[in-house]
Design a protein around this motif. Structure first.
Motif, short mmCIF file in Angstrom:
data_model
loop_
_atom_site.label_atom_id
_atom_site.label_comp_id
_atom_site.label_asym_id
_atom_site.label_seq_id
_atom_site.Cartn_x
_atom_site.Cartn_y
_atom_site.Cartn_z
N THR A 175 -13.62 38.39 -44.50
CA THR A 175 -14.22 39.44 -44.87
C THR A 175 -13.91 41.13 -43.65
OG1 THR A 175 -15.30 39.44 -47.28
CG2 THR A 175 -15.75 41.49 -46.65
N PRO A 176 -14.42 40.07 -42.51
CA PRO A 176 -14.60 40.81 -41.18
C PRO A 176 -13.10 40.45 -40.64
CG PRO A 176 -16.10 39.66 -40.77
CD PRO A 176 -15.55 39.35 -42.27
N ALA A 177 -12.41 39.50 -41.03
CA ALA A 177 -11.26 39.27 -40.45
C ALA A 177 -10.62 40.32 -40.73
CB ALA A 177 -10.70 37.64 -40.90
N LEU A 178 -10.26 40.64 -41.82
CA LEU A 178 -9.33 41.28 -42.84
C LEU A 178 -8.92 42.74 -41.72
CD1 LEU A 178 -10.44 41.61 -46.68
CD2 LEU A 178 -8.30 40.72 -44.75
N CYS A 222 -16.88 43.35 -35.34
CA CYS A 222 -17.20 42.72 -37.01
C CYS A 222 -16.17 41.55 -35.45
CB CYS A 222 -14.81 43.05 -36.51
SG CYS A 222 -14.35 44.51 -37.61
N VAL A 223 -15.76 40.46 -34.46
CA VAL A 223 -16.35 40.15 -33.82
C VAL A 223 -17.84 39.30 -33.94
CG1 VAL A 223 -15.64 38.69 -31.49
CG2 VAL A 223 -14.57 40.16 -31.90
N LEU A 224 -18.93 40.45 -33.84
CA LEU A 224 -20.11 39.65 -33.72
C LEU A 224 -20.01 39.49 -35.24
CD1 LEU A 224 -22.77 38.97 -32.01
CD2 LEU A 224 -23.19 41.46 -32.48
N THR A 225 -19.69 39.88 -35.89
CA THR A 225 -20.17 39.62 -37.14
C THR A 225 -19.50 38.78 -37.68
OG1 THR A 225 -20.53 42.03 -38.41
CG2 THR A 225 -20.29 40.32 -40.21
N MET A 226 -18.41 37.78 -37.22
CA MET A 226 -18.02 36.69 -37.29
C MET A 226 -18.83 35.66 -36.97
SD MET A 226 -14.21 37.78 -37.25
CE MET A 226 -13.19 35.92 -37.80
N LEU A 227 -19.15 35.93 -35.94
CA LEU A 227 -19.55 34.84 -35.36
C LEU A 227 -20.78 34.97 -36.10
CD1 LEU A 227 -20.60 32.71 -32.59
CD2 LEU A 227 -21.90 34.81 -31.75
N LEU A 228 -21.55 35.86 -36.24
CA LEU A 228 -23.15 35.63 -36.98
C LEU A 228 -22.67 34.44 -38.25
CD1 LEU A 228 -24.64 39.00 -36.04
CD2 LEU A 228 -25.47 36.85 -35.00
N LEU A 229 -21.75 35.05 -38.85
CA LEU A 229 -21.29 34.40 -39.93
C LEU A 229 -21.30 32.59 -40.42
CD1 LEU A 229 -18.72 36.53 -42.12
CD2 LEU A 229 -21.32 36.23 -42.64
N PHE A 230 -20.69 32.75 -39.04
CA PHE A 230 -20.27 30.94 -38.45
C PHE A 230 -21.87 30.40 -37.88
CE2 PHE A 230 -19.75 27.95 -35.13
CZ PHE A 230 -18.46 27.05 -35.88
#
Length: 134
Positions: A5-8, A73-81
């Motif tokens: 989702t944020p990667a989009l 967005c990068v931070l979101t991906m880290l938190l999702l990970f």
């Protein structure tokens, strides 16, 4: 929400930042051009100086908000990970809001840019009227 989702937003924000940089480069070139012609400070140039200054401020805001959006967005991906779903969703929401603010600044900058072109056209019309009267 998953990592995609944020990667989009990555390609969209990257292209947006590229477009903002192009707007900045064109504006910087115009300002340098006006500076090299400083001996010919016409009324039109004087009217455009505040316009150019405001456009620079808006482009800086557009770029700053776009970069912050990208970082979130990068931070979101880290938190999702890390499986921290609730903070990731909040950070992503903030990222989208910053992106929207960036786009609004861009819209305002485009409106001001159009005003600058209207000043140029007005000057051309005045020159044409002067030539007709001669």
């Amino acid at each position: 929400m998953d990592l995609t989702t944020p990667a989009l937003l990555f390609p969209a924000i990257s292209l947006l930042l590229l477009a903002y940089t192009n707007r900045f480069l064109v504006l910087a070139q115009l300002i340098r051009q006006l500076h090299s012609q400083r001996a010919t400070m016409t009324e039109m140039v004087i009217r455009q100086i505040s316009n150019l200054r405001l456009r620079l401020i808006l482009i800086k805001a557009m770029q700053g908000l776009g970069v912050l959006s990208f970082l979130l967005c990068v931070l979101t991906m880290l938190l999702l990970f890390l499986k921290w779903m609730v903070p990731a969703e909040w950070i992503f929401a903030i990222s989208i809001c910053l992106l929207a603010l960036s786009l609004l600044c861009s819209l305002l900058e485009i409106a001001i840019s159009t005003k600058a072109i209207e000043i140029e056209l007005e000057d051309l019309e005045n020159l044409a009227d002067e030539e007709k009267s001669l």
